[in-house]
Design a protein around this motif. Sequence first.
Motif, mmCIF file in Angstrom:
data_model
loop_
_atom_site.group_PDB
_atom_site.id
_atom_site.type_symbol
_atom_site.label_atom_id
_atom_site.label_comp_id
_atom_site.label_asym_id
_atom_site.label_seq_id
_atom_site.Cartn_x
_atom_site.Cartn_y
_atom_site.Cartn_z
ATOM 1 N N ASN A 10 0.859 -1.184 0.000
ATOM 2 C CA ASN A 10 0.000 0.000 0.000
ATOM 3 C C ASN A 10 0.890 1.228 0.000
ATOM 4 O O ASN A 10 1.914 1.269 0.683
ATOM 5 N N TYR A 11 0.484 2.243 -0.745
ATOM 6 C CA TYR A 11 1.261 3.473 -0.844
ATOM 7 C C TYR A 11 0.376 4.621 -0.377
ATOM 8 O O TYR A 11 -0.701 4.838 -0.911
ATOM 9 N N TYR A 12 0.837 5.330 0.624
ATOM 10 C CA TYR A 12 0.035 6.388 1.230
ATOM 11 C C TYR A 12 0.379 7.767 0.684
ATOM 12 O O TYR A 12 -0.398 8.692 0.828
ATOM 13 N N LEU A 13 1.525 7.885 0.062
ATOM 14 C CA LEU A 13 1.943 9.153 -0.528
ATOM 15 C C LEU A 13 2.332 8.907 -1.989
ATOM 16 O O LEU A 13 2.892 7.861 -2.305
ATOM 17 N N PRO A 14 2.043 9.844 -2.874
ATOM 18 C CA PRO A 14 2.424 9.658 -4.284
ATOM 19 C C PRO A 14 3.918 9.392 -4.456
ATOM 20 O O PRO A 14 4.320 8.605 -5.310
ATOM 21 N N GLY A 15 4.737 10.035 -3.641
ATOM 22 C CA GLY A 15 6.178 9.830 -3.734
ATOM 23 C C GLY A 15 6.583 8.400 -3.436
ATOM 24 O O GLY A 15 7.548 7.891 -4.012
ATOM 25 N N ASP A 16 5.850 7.733 -2.543
ATOM 26 C CA ASP A 16 6.144 6.332 -2.227
ATOM 27 C C ASP A 16 5.961 5.452 -3.460
ATOM 28 O O ASP A 16 6.796 4.601 -3.767
ATOM 29 N N LEU A 17 4.864 5.660 -4.156
ATOM 30 C CA LEU A 17 4.592 4.879 -5.368
ATOM 31 C C LEU A 17 5.634 5.183 -6.444
ATOM 32 O O LEU A 17 6.147 4.270 -7.087
ATOM 33 N N GLU A 18 5.964 6.443 -6.617
ATOM 34 C CA GLU A 18 6.959 6.821 -7.628
ATOM 35 C C GLU A 18 8.314 6.185 -7.331
ATOM 36 O O GLU A 18 9.001 5.699 -8.232
ATOM 37 N N ARG A 19 8.716 6.171 -6.061
ATOM 38 C CA ARG A 19 9.985 5.549 -5.686
ATOM 39 C C ARG A 19 9.952 4.042 -5.937
ATOM 40 O O ARG A 19 10.938 3.463 -6.398
#
Length: 112
Positions: free
Chosen positions: A45-54
């Motif tokens: 699960n990704y809570y921030l857009p930056g997490d998904l991008e990374r």
Amino acid sequence: MADDLAEWLDQKGMQHVRGAPYHPQTQGKIERWHQTLKNRILLDNYYLPGDLERQVGAFVEHYNHVRYHESIDNLTPADVYFGRAEAILAERNRIKRDTIANRRLQHQLQVA
């Protein structure tokens, strides 16, 4: 934006080829890549857009520089792209020849 791509492709001597979406004969490799990416990304699960991008960036890095691809002689795409393929395959063959010679020698010593 499209003009920039067309200009860049012309500079590289490449053509932009389009294929029918969801058509395995023309889109198979990229469809498979998207499926692999999606399966990896959906594990967390990704809570921030930056997490998904990374995570996507880490996947692309792993896919291109770490993961061996059977279809390109168990090399990474980066090895092939940067011209390291022949040297790597030659080194593998040298190691294989040396290993076989060593095993033959060990076998001959055991038999004698």
